[in-house]
Design a protein around this motif. Structure first.
Motif, PDB file in Angstrom:
ATOM      1  N   MET A 438       0.837  -1.197   0.000  1.00 53.09           N
ATOM      2  CA  MET A 438       0.000   0.000   0.000  1.00 53.09           C
ATOM      3  C   MET A 438       0.873   1.249   0.000  1.00 53.09           C
ATOM      4  SD  MET A 438      -3.158  -0.224  -0.459  1.00 53.09           S
ATOM      5  CE  MET A 438      -3.470   1.500  -0.098  1.00 53.09           C
ATOM      6  N   GLY A 439       1.996   1.187   0.708  1.00 57.13           N
ATOM      7  CA  GLY A 439       2.925   2.307   0.678  1.00 57.13           C
ATOM      8  C   GLY A 439       3.436   2.560  -0.730  1.00 57.13           C
ATOM      9  N   VAL A 440       3.782   1.478  -1.440  1.00 55.62           N
ATOM     10  CA  VAL A 440       4.261   1.609  -2.817  1.00 55.62           C
ATOM     11  C   VAL A 440       3.166   2.203  -3.699  1.00 55.62           C
ATOM     12  CG1 VAL A 440       5.065   0.341  -4.849  1.00 55.62           C
ATOM     13  CG2 VAL A 440       5.924  -0.269  -2.569  1.00 55.62           C
ATOM     14  N   CYS A 441       1.931   1.711  -3.536  1.00 58.70           N
ATOM     15  CA  CYS A 441       0.811   2.222  -4.344  1.00 58.70           C
ATOM     16  C   CYS A 441       0.610   3.717  -4.116  1.00 58.70           C
ATOM     17  CB  CYS A 441      -0.476   1.462  -4.000  1.00 58.70           C
ATOM     18  SG  CYS A 441      -0.510  -0.255  -4.574  1.00 58.70           S
ATOM     19  N   CYS A 442       0.647   4.118  -2.856  1.00 56.58           N
ATOM     20  CA  CYS A 442       0.420   5.535  -2.544  1.00 56.58           C
ATOM     21  C   CYS A 442       1.570   6.404  -3.051  1.00 56.58           C
ATOM     22  CB  CYS A 442       0.247   5.719  -1.037  1.00 56.58           C
ATOM     23  SG  CYS A 442      -1.294   5.027  -0.397  1.00 56.58           S
ATOM     24  N   LYS A 443       2.793   5.914  -2.958  1.00 56.89           N
ATOM     25  CA  LYS A 443       3.931   6.721  -3.387  1.00 56.89           C
ATOM     26  C   LYS A 443       3.945   6.894  -4.901  1.00 56.89           C
ATOM     27  CE  LYS A 443       8.877   7.335  -2.938  1.00 56.89           C
ATOM     28  NZ  LYS A 443      10.135   6.863  -2.335  1.00 56.89           N
ATOM     29  N   ARG A 444       3.598   5.837  -5.610  1.00 51.51           N
ATOM     30  CA  ARG A 444       3.686   5.873  -7.070  1.00 51.51           C
ATOM     31  C   ARG A 444       2.350   6.175  -7.745  1.00 51.51           C
ATOM     32  NH1 ARG A 444       7.664   0.575  -7.844  1.00 51.51           N
ATOM     33  NH2 ARG A 444       9.366   1.370  -6.557  1.00 51.51           N
ATOM     34  N   GLN A 450      -1.819   9.559  -5.842  1.00 55.45           N
ATOM     35  CA  GLN A 450      -0.477   9.650  -5.271  1.00 55.45           C
ATOM     36  C   GLN A 450      -0.494  10.504  -4.014  1.00 55.45           C
ATOM     37  OE1 GLN A 450       2.629  11.748  -7.515  1.00 55.45           O
ATOM     38  NE2 GLN A 450       4.018  10.054  -7.077  1.00 55.45           N
ATOM     39  N   ASP A 451       0.110   9.977  -2.963  1.00 53.69           N
ATOM     40  CA  ASP A 451       0.087  10.672  -1.679  1.00 53.69           C
ATOM     41  C   ASP A 451       1.302  10.202  -0.889  1.00 53.69           C
ATOM     42  OD1 ASP A 451      -0.346  11.575   0.930  1.00 53.69           O
ATOM     43  OD2 ASP A 451      -2.517  11.346   0.782  1.00 53.69           O
ATOM     44  N   TRP A 452       2.371  10.994  -0.905  1.00 57.05           N
ATOM     45  CA  TRP A 452       3.602  10.583  -0.254  1.00 57.05           C
ATOM     46  C   TRP A 452       3.446  10.466   1.266  1.00 57.05           C
ATOM     47  CZ3 TRP A 452       8.211  13.461  -3.077  1.00 57.05           C
ATOM     48  CH2 TRP A 452       8.359  12.924  -4.347  1.00 57.05           C
ATOM     49  N   ALA A 453       2.658  11.344   1.848  1.00 51.86           N
ATOM     50  CA  ALA A 453       2.458  11.266   3.303  1.00 51.86           C
ATOM     51  C   ALA A 453       1.747   9.965   3.672  1.00 51.86           C
ATOM     52  CB  ALA A 453       1.649  12.469   3.786  1.00 51.86           C
ATOM     53  N   GLU A 454       0.765   9.579   2.855  1.00 54.13           N
ATOM     54  CA  GLU A 454       0.066   8.317   3.106  1.00 54.13           C
ATOM     55  C   GLU A 454       1.003   7.135   2.869  1.00 54.13           C
ATOM     56  OE1 GLU A 454      -3.545   6.055   4.003  1.00 54.13           O
ATOM     57  OE2 GLU A 454      -2.676   8.006   4.508  1.00 54.13           O
ATOM     58  N   ALA A 455       1.869   7.271   1.868  1.00 52.02           N
ATOM     59  CA  ALA A 455       2.856   6.217   1.623  1.00 52.02           C
ATOM     60  C   ALA A 455       3.735   6.032   2.852  1.00 52.02           C
ATOM     61  CB  ALA A 455       3.712   6.569   0.412  1.00 52.02           C
ATOM     62  N   ALA A 465       6.434  -3.392  11.933  1.00 48.46           N
ATOM     63  CA  ALA A 465       6.186  -4.835  11.999  1.00 48.46           C
ATOM     64  C   ALA A 465       7.422  -5.638  11.600  1.00 48.46           C
ATOM     65  CB  ALA A 465       5.015  -5.208  11.090  1.00 48.46           C
ATOM     66  N   GLY A 466       8.525  -4.925  11.297  1.00 50.96           N
ATOM     67  CA  GLY A 466       9.779  -5.593  10.988  1.00 50.96           C
ATOM     68  C   GLY A 466       9.956  -5.986   9.541  1.00 50.96           C
ATOM     69  N   TYR A 467       9.139  -5.423   8.649  1.00 53.86           N
ATOM     70  CA  TYR A 467       9.225  -5.791   7.233  1.00 53.86           C
ATOM     71  C   TYR A 467      10.385  -5.035   6.595  1.00 53.86           C
ATOM     72  CZ  TYR A 467       7.336  -7.530   2.809  1.00 53.86           C
ATOM     73  OH  TYR A 467       7.152  -8.197   1.619  1.00 53.86           O
ATOM     74  N   ALA A 468      11.407  -5.775   6.174  1.00 53.32           N
ATOM     75  CA  ALA A 468      12.666  -5.170   5.744  1.00 53.32           C
ATOM     76  C   ALA A 468      12.494  -4.245   4.544  1.00 53.32           C
ATOM     77  CB  ALA A 468      13.680  -6.262   5.431  1.00 53.32           C
ATOM     78  N   ALA A 469      11.722  -4.663   3.545  1.00 52.61           N
ATOM     79  CA  ALA A 469      11.544  -3.832   2.354  1.00 52.61           C
ATOM     80  C   ALA A 469      10.917  -2.489   2.713  1.00 52.61           C
ATOM     81  CB  ALA A 469      10.684  -4.560   1.325  1.00 52.61           C
ATOM     82  N   ALA A 470      10.006  -2.495   3.691  1.00 53.68           N
ATOM     83  CA  ALA A 470       9.379  -1.240   4.115  1.00 53.68           C
ATOM     84  C   ALA A 470      10.379  -0.367   4.859  1.00 53.68           C
ATOM     85  CB  ALA A 470       8.171  -1.533   5.002  1.00 53.68           C
ATOM     86  N   GLN A 471      11.242  -0.975   5.654  1.00 51.18           N
ATOM     87  CA  GLN A 471      12.275  -0.203   6.337  1.00 51.18           C
ATOM     88  C   GLN A 471      13.174   0.485   5.313  1.00 51.18           C
ATOM     89  OE1 GLN A 471      13.841  -3.514   8.568  1.00 51.18           O
ATOM     90  NE2 GLN A 471      12.626  -3.059  10.387  1.00 51.18           N
ATOM     91  N   CYS A 472      13.513  -0.238   4.251  1.00 47.81           N
ATOM     92  CA  CYS A 472      14.344   0.338   3.190  1.00 47.81           C
ATOM     93  C   CYS A 472      13.629   1.504   2.508  1.00 47.81           C
ATOM     94  CB  CYS A 472      14.701  -0.749   2.186  1.00 47.81           C
ATOM     95  SG  CYS A 472      15.687  -0.152   0.795  1.00 47.81           S
ATOM     96  N   ASN A 473      12.373   1.265   2.097  1.00 46.56           N
ATOM     97  CA  ASN A 473      11.654   2.322   1.379  1.00 46.56           C
ATOM     98  C   ASN A 473      11.383   3.532   2.254  1.00 46.56           C
ATOM     99  OD1 ASN A 473      11.688   0.535  -0.729  1.00 46.56           O
ATOM    100  ND2 ASN A 473       9.515   0.739  -1.211  1.00 46.56           N
TER     101      ASN A 473
END
Length: 678
Positions: A438-444, A450-455, A465-473
Motif C-alpha cells: 500500500m505504501g508503494v501504491c500511494c507513493k507511485r 499519489q500521496d507521499w504522506a500516506e505512503a 512490523a519488521g518488514y525489511a523492504a518497508a524499512q528500506c523504502n
C-alpha cells in the motif's frame, strides 16, 4: 454369600462388603442380607458398581439376575453389555433384540436406546425415521435423554424436519430436567443464536449447569467463553480451570485447548513440554487437531527435539484423520523436501485436498504451485482462481498474491485499482507485505491517488512490523524528504535495520550513505563492505557500485578485472549504469580487451533505458564513427535526449554541432547515482 443393604428404605444401596458409610445417602447402618433377599433393583445396583470397578463379568452376572426377576432396567443394562462388549464379546444384534424386548414393555430408556441404535446403525440397518419415532415416544413421556436425542434429530434433519427452533424446544425441556448434554447444546444454541435469539449470558448459565455436573463438553464450552470474554468477564485462569476439568476426563477438544494455554502461557506458566503432553493425549484418541499439533511440535522443536521426519509421520496421521491443516503442512514438507523427499506432485495433491476442504493456506499454496508450474501445469488463471478463493475469505497472503496478479495482469486483466483494493484488504489486517505494498501504491499513484504522506504512513506501519523492504523504502523517504522532512540519520538507521535482516536494497543504500558520508561518517571501507554483502545476494545495483569501488580502489584493493566482472553481472541483469560502465571499459580497454563494437553494444542497452550518460556516449560514437558508421542525425537525436535530462556534456555537444563545430569528446563522469529504491 452375604450382602449389606443400607438401612434407609429410600436408598437401596447394596454392597458386597460392609462399608463405613453409605455413598448415596451418608447413612451408617446396614442390614446383612442373603442373595435370596436381594431385589432386582439391588442386583442392578451391584451390576452398576461392578461396571464402575471394571469387573465386566460380575456386572453381566448381576444384570442377568435382575432379568431373571423380570426387571426391565436389568434387561436394558444387559443389552448395553452386549452393545459395549462388557463381560461378553460385543454383539450389537443381540443388544438390539434385548432393547426391543424391554421397549415392548413400555420401558422408555430401552426404547430410547433402541432409537439410538437405529440412528447410528448399531446392530440394525441405519434408519433415521425409526430412530425419530422412538425418540418422539420417549420425549412425550418426559424422558430427558429421548428429548435431547429428538432435539439432535431436528438439528440435523435426521428422520424429522430440519428445525432449529424445534431442536431448541426439546433441548430446553431436557435441560430443565437436568440432563447435562442437553444443557450444553442449549447453551451452544444460545451462544450462536441457532433456533433462539443469541444470548451469551444464558449460554453461560447453561454451560455452567452442565459443567458443574461434570459434563466435559459443557466444561470446555464454558472455558472457551472465559477465554474470549463473552457472557462473562475474560479470565484465562477460569478458562484453564474448566479446560483442565474436561481434559482430565479425556475430552480431546479440552485437552487441545489446555495444551494451547501451556504453549502460549495463557492462564498458566508457559510450558512447551506440558503442552505437548496434552496434545499427545488428544492425539492418542485419534483427534485430528491433537495429531496435527504433535506434528507441528516435532516440525518446529516445540517441547521436543526437532525431527522433521517424525513431524511428517504425525502429519500423515492427521491427514488420515481428515485434518485439512495437516494436508496443507504436509504439502509444504513435500514442496520443500523437509522430512520427506521433495515431490511437487504430492505437494499439489495435498494442497488440493486441503483447498477442497476450505483450508485457506492450502488454497493459496495451490495457487502458488500453479503460478510456478510445480507439480501442476503452469496456469496464471488457475493461480488467480485459488488466490481469489482464499482472498475473499480474508487470507492476507492470498490477498497480496491476488493483488500482484491484478498489478501485473497475470491470470486476470491488469487493473491497478483492484490491485490496490486487495493490498488494502491485507493491509487492514496489519499484514506487513500488504502495508508495504500500500505504501508503494500511494507513493507511485498506482490504483490510488499519489500521496507521499500516506505512503510514509503505510511504510511506517510495515517497518514497525519488521518488514525489511518497508524499512528500506521508508529510509528512501527520509533520505530524500519524500512525505517526511529529510533526515539522513533516520534514513541510515532504517537502511541498517533492513540491511541486518538481509534486504539487498537496504544493504546497497546503506553502502551509498557510507560512500557519500550522509547520515553516517564517510567510509569507503564500510561502503564497499555493504555493497559486497548486497552484491553477493545478487543485487544488480550493488554489483555496479562495488565495481566502481574495484575500478578506482575505493575501500578495496584496485582490481579492474574484478570491476569488469561486476559491471558485466549488473549489466546482464539490466542495470543501466552497469551497462554504461562496462561499455566505457570496452572503450578504454581497462580490465577487458578494447572493443568499440562491444562498447557501442553496452552503451546502446543503457541508452535504451534512458540513461543520459549512455545516450551521450553512444551519440559521440555515432558522431565520430567509433564502433558504428558515422551518423550525424542519430548523434543529434541522442545528444538531444541526454540534454533534455540536463546532461551538461550533451548540452555542450548540441551547441557545438549547431555551429557545425567539431571537437574531441570531452571527459565524462564515471560516477554513479546514489542508492535509491521505493
Amino acid at each position: 454369600m452375604e450382602y449389606y443393604r443400607c438401612e434407609n428404605p429410600d436408598c437401596g444401596f447394596v454392597a458386597e462388603a460392609e462399608p463405613d458409610f453409605c455413598p448415596r445417602c451418608g447413612g451408617t447402618f446396614f442390614n446383612a442380607v442373603t442373595e435370596e433377599e436381594l431385589t432386582a433393583a439391588n442386583w442392578v445396583s451391584l451390576g452398576n458398581d461392578a461396571v464402575d470397578d471394571a469387573r465386566g463379568t460380575d456386572a453381566l452376572a448381576c444384570y442377568q439376575r435382575a432379568v431373571a426377576m423380570d426387571d426391565p432396567l436389568g434387561l436394558t443394562n444387559l443389552a448395553w453389555c452386549f452393545e459395549a462388549g462388557v463381560g461378553v464379546p460385543a454383539d450389537p444384534r443381540q443388544a438390539v433384540l434385548l432393547y426391543a424386548q424391554a421397549a415392548a414393555r413400555d420401558y422408555i430408556p430401552a426404547l430410547t436406546n433402541l432409537g439410538y441404535c437405529y440412528a447410528n446403525g448399531i446392530g440394525v440397518e441405519q434408519d433415521d425415521a425409526k430412530a425419530a419415532e422412538c425418540f418422539q415416544k420417549g420425549a412425550a413421556q418426559g424422558f430427558p435423554r429421548a428429548q435431547f436425542l429428538l432435539g439432535e434429530a431436528h438439528s440435523r434433519g435426521a428422520g424429522v424436519e430440519l428445525d432449529d427452533a424445534e431442536a431448541v424446544k426439546w433441548y430446553r425441556s431436557a435441560a430443565w430436567l437436568g440432563y447435562p448434554p442437553a444443557q450444553t447444546e442449549l447453551g451452544r444454541c444460545m451462544e450462536f443464536g441457532a433456533g433462539t435469539p443469541k444470548d451469551l449470558e444464558q449460554a453461560v448459565r447453561w454451560y455452567r449447569a452442565a459443567a458443574e455436573q461434570g459434563h466435559a463438553p459443557g466444561q470446555c464450552c464454558l472455558g472457551f467463553l472465559y477465554e474470549i470474554g463473552q457472557g462473562v468477564e475474560q479470565s484465562w485462569a477460569d478458562a484453564v480451570r474448566w479446560y483442565r476439568a474436561a481434559a482430565e476426563q479425556g475430552y480431546p477438544r479440552a485437552q487441545c485447548n489446555l495444551a494451547w494455554c501451556y504453549e502460549h502461557g495463557k492462564g498458566v506458566e508457559k510450558d512447551l513440554k506440558s503442552a505437548l503432553s496434552w496434545y499427545r493425549a488428544a492425539a492418542d484418541q485419534g483427534y485430528p487437531r491433537g495429531l496435527f499439533a504433535v506434528a507441528r511440535a516435532y516440525d518446529y522443536g516445540n517441547g521436543v527435539e526437532q525431527d522433521q521426519a517424525e513431524a511428517c509421520r504425525w502429519y500423515q496421521k492427521a491427514v488420515d484423520a481428515g485434518s485439512a491443516a495437516a494436508m496443507c503442512d504436509l504439502g509444504v514438507c513435500y514442496e520443500r523436501g523437509e522430512g520427506v523427499p521433495r515431490d511437487y506432485e504430492k505437494a499439489a495433491k495435498l494442497y488440493r485436498r486441503a483447498a477442497d476442504a476450505g483450508n485457506l493456506a492450502g488454497q493459496c499454496n495451490l495457487g502458488y504451485l500453479y503460478e510456478c508450474g510445480r507439480g501442476v501445469e503452469q496456469s496464471w488463471e488457475e493461480a488467480a482462481k485459488w488466490y481469489r478463493a482464499a482472498a475473499v475469505k480474508g487470507f492476507a497472503r492470498a490477498q497480496c498474491n491476488l493483488a500482484w496478479c491484478y498489478e501485473h495482469g497475470k491470470g486476470v486483466e491488469r487493473n491497478l485499482k483492484r490491485a490496490a483494493h486487495w493490498y488494502r484488504q491485507a493491509a487492514d489486517q496489519e499484514d506487513p507485505r500488504g502495508m508495504y505494498c500500500m505504501g508503494v501504491c500511494c507513493k507511485r499513484g498506482r490504483g490510488v491517488e499519489q500521496d507521499w504522506a500516506e505512503a510514509v504512513r503505510w511504510y511506517e506501519k510495515a517497518a514497525d512490523a519488521g518488514y525489511a523492504a518497508a524499512q528500506c523504502n521508508l529510509g528512501v523517504c527520509y533520505e530524500h524528504g519524500e512525505g517526511v522532512e529529510e533526515d539522513l540519520c533516520k534514513a541510515a538507521e532504517l537502511y541498517r535495520a533492513a540491511a541486518e535482516q538481509g534486504d539487498p536494497a537496504g544493504q546497497c543504500n546503506l553502502g551509498y550513505l557510507y560512500e557519500s558520508g550522509k547520515g553516517v561518517p564517510q567510509s569507503w571501507e564500510e561502503a564497499a563492505k555493504w555493497y559486497k554483502v548486497s552484491a553477493d545476494a545478487g543485487y544488480a545495483r550493488a554489483r555496479c557500485n562495488l565495481g566502481v569501488c574495484c575500478e578506482f580502489g575505493h575501500g578495496v584493493e584496485k582490481n579492474v578485472k574484478k570491476a569488469a566482472e561486476l559491471y558485466r553481472q549488473a549489466a546482464e541483469q539490466g542495470d543501466r549504469t552497469g551497462q554504461c560502465n562496462l561499455g566505457y571499459l570496452y572503450e578504454t580497454g581497462v580490465g577487458v580487451t578494447k572493443s568499440w563494437k562491444e562498447a557501442v553494444l553496452w552503451y546502446r542497452k543503457a541508452a535504451e533505458h534512458e540513461l543520459p550518460r549512455a545516450q551521450y556516449n553512444l551519440a559521440w560514437c555515432y558522431e565520430n564513427g567509433r564502433g558504428v558508421e558515422k551518423d550525424r542525425d542519430r548523434a543529434l537525436e541522442l545528444y538531444r535526449k541526454a540534454a533534455e535530462q540536463d546532461y551538461a556534456d550533451a548540452q555542450k555537444a548540441l551547441a557545438r554541432l549547431s555551429c557545425s563545430g567539431r571537437e574531441k569528446k570531452s571527459g565524462f563522469f564515471k560516477g554513479f547515482f546514489g542508492g535509491r529504491k521505493g
